[in-house]
Design an enzyme around this catalytic site. Structure first.
Site, PDB file in Angstrom:
ATOM      1  N   LYS A  17      61.860  36.947  91.184  1.00 30.21           N
ATOM      2  CA  LYS A  17      61.700  38.352  91.492  1.00 30.21           C
ATOM      3  C   LYS A  17      62.426  39.300  91.063  1.00 30.21           C
ATOM      4  O   LYS A  17      63.765  39.461  91.345  1.00 30.21           O
ATOM      5  CB  LYS A  17      61.866  38.128  93.052  1.00 30.21           C
ATOM      6  CG  LYS A  17      61.617  39.305  93.860  1.00 30.21           C
ATOM      7  CD  LYS A  17      61.757  39.281  95.414  1.00 30.21           C
ATOM      8  CE  LYS A  17      62.064  40.691  96.258  1.00 30.21           C
ATOM      9  NZ  LYS A  17      62.291  40.649  97.622  1.00 30.21           N
ATOM     10  N   GLY A  39      63.791  45.403 105.089  1.00 30.40           N
ATOM     11  CA  GLY A  39      64.539  45.143 106.361  1.00 30.40           C
ATOM     12  C   GLY A  39      64.263  46.263 107.677  1.00 30.40           C
ATOM     13  O   GLY A  39      65.115  46.197 108.455  1.00 30.40           O
ATOM     14  N   ALA A  84      58.365  43.191 101.948  1.00 26.76           N
ATOM     15  CA  ALA A  84      59.336  44.194 102.540  1.00 26.76           C
ATOM     16  C   ALA A  84      58.627  44.934 103.609  1.00 26.76           C
ATOM     17  O   ALA A  84      57.364  45.362 103.388  1.00 26.76           O
ATOM     18  CB  ALA A  84      60.207  44.997 101.572  1.00 26.76           C
ATOM     19  N   GLY A  85      59.266  45.131 104.539  1.00 29.84           N
ATOM     20  CA  GLY A  85      58.734  45.961 105.746  1.00 29.84           C
ATOM     21  C   GLY A  85      58.171  45.341 106.735  1.00 29.84           C
ATOM     22  O   GLY A  85      58.115  45.696 108.031  1.00 29.84           O
ATOM     23  N   ASN A 115      62.117  38.602 105.015  1.00 29.78           N
ATOM     24  CA  ASN A 115      63.317  37.800 105.326  1.00 29.78           C
ATOM     25  C   ASN A 115      63.646  38.210 106.545  1.00 29.78           C
ATOM     26  O   ASN A 115      63.770  37.415 107.615  1.00 29.78           O
ATOM     27  CB  ASN A 115      64.327  38.039 104.178  1.00 29.78           C
ATOM     28  CG  ASN A 115      65.496  37.286 104.387  1.00 29.78           C
ATOM     29  OD1 ASN A 115      65.734  36.743 105.374  1.00 29.78           O
ATOM     30  ND2 ASN A 115      66.319  37.222 103.254  1.00 29.78           N
TER      31      ASN A 115
END
Lengths: 266, 67
Positions: free
Chosen positions: A107, A168, A194-195, A216
């Site tokens: 990644k 995050g 993300a987001g 995550n």
């Protein structure tokens, strides 16, 4: 009684097939036990890790992340988090390949600044070019710019992973229209990376036709990470099935579901 | 006695002929790690054959939690 319809639907990235379309990170958990439980509950098969210096002279029996997410069981996706230049990112990927015995799926993320963690697109493009030449299979974190996404695909990235919102932030998909345009032009898997904050954010991404979602914080920072991991698994499956099923057409006015004919007393 | 820089910290060792011996001394011999010697990756298969010398800079990395 419910009967599940099997869709035999698989995510294919770089020629490898996966049953799960949810990819998860391993950061920010309370401890290794919680990391393990959350990842298992998520059903994820692709799991991201970061690379850092080992602690020298500390407890040699300290648990190793790769014992909790063994490469024999999961597809490990090493990231280049906190690399700010192409050079650092390439170096990190080469170390990851050595660490994981020749594993070539990475990644790539090259960041621009530490407040937004937005990608530095020019460095990302440079890193992608070097990595692809060097034989890596690059899944690339990028902005939600459709032209950049297309360029990364044309260069040979195996998946393009636009952000839904800053890393995050948990804000969800802030610009669904851009994701839609990226999807319309894509010939490689588009994965929202993300987001995402809630299961419905993940479902929305999948309903739009994204091939997967990577997250995550949405799991690790939930009050109950393991339960949220399970919710995210269902949300991604739900959105995917909804996408495959094909939504009904939108209409401006009502259309009755019950027939008008045979009304009582008419 | 040789002086090395390992993960940014200077270190003095009485003896470490090669990368594998250095890793063993650091209790990292059987860990899942990757090693760079003076910015060049040393494949695991060459750890025992790669000499470490005075002034070498060594990076030892592992996987940790990340997104």
């Amino acid at each position: 009684m419910t009967t599940e319809i099997s869709t035999n639907d698989q995510l294919i990235v770089a020629g490898r097939s996966f049953n799960s379309r949810l990819m998860v990170g391993t950061g920010k958990y309370k401890d290794m036990a919680e990391t393990k439980a959350a990842i298992e509950a998520s059903g994820a098969e692709i799991v991201t890790v970061a690379l850092r210096r080992t602690n020298i002279g500390q407890n040699p029996d300290e648990p190793n992340l790769l014992d909790v997410v063994p490469p024999e069981k999961y597809t490990i996706l090493p990231n280049t988090a906190f690399c700010y230049t192409a050079e650092e990112a390439v170096r990190t990927c080469r170390l990851a390949r050595e660490l994981l015995d020749g594993h070539d799926l990475v990644k790539l993320e090259v960041l621009g600044d530490d407040k937004t963690l937005y990608p530095n697109v020019t460095e990302t493009l440079a890193a992608a070019e070097t990595l692809i030449k060097d034989g890596f299979k690059v899944m690339v974190y990028t902005s939600d710019d459709p032209l950049v996404a297309k360029r990364l695909e044309e260069m040979g990235c195996v998946a393009v992973m636009p952000l839904g919102a800053p890393i995050g932030s948990g804000l969800g998909i802030c610009n669904p229209n851009n994701i839609k345009i990226i999807l319309e032009n894509a010939n490689v898997p588009i994965i929202v990376d993300a987001g995402v904050g809630t299961p419905s954010d993940a479902t929305l991404a999948m309903e739009m036709g994204c091939e997967g979602v990577l997250m995550n914080s949405a799991i690790a920072h939930a009050q109950n990470p393991v339960l949220m991991a399970q919710a995210m698994r269902k949300a991604v499956e739900c959105g995917r099935e909804g996408y495959l099923a094909g939504r009904m057409p939108r209409k401006s006015y009502a259309t009755a579901s019950s027939p008008i004919d045979g009304l009582i007393g008419s | 006695m040789i002086r090395l820089t390992v993960n940014g910290e200077s270190m003095q060792l009485f003896s470490a002929n090669n990368v594998q011996e250095l890793l063993d001394k650091l209790h990292l011999g059987n860990q899942r790690i990757a090693v760079e010697l003076n910015s060049e990756i040393i494949p695991r298969s060459l750890h025992a054959k790669t000499r470490v010398r005075e002034g070498d800079r060594i990076e030892i990395v592992r996987a940790i939690g990340g997104g």
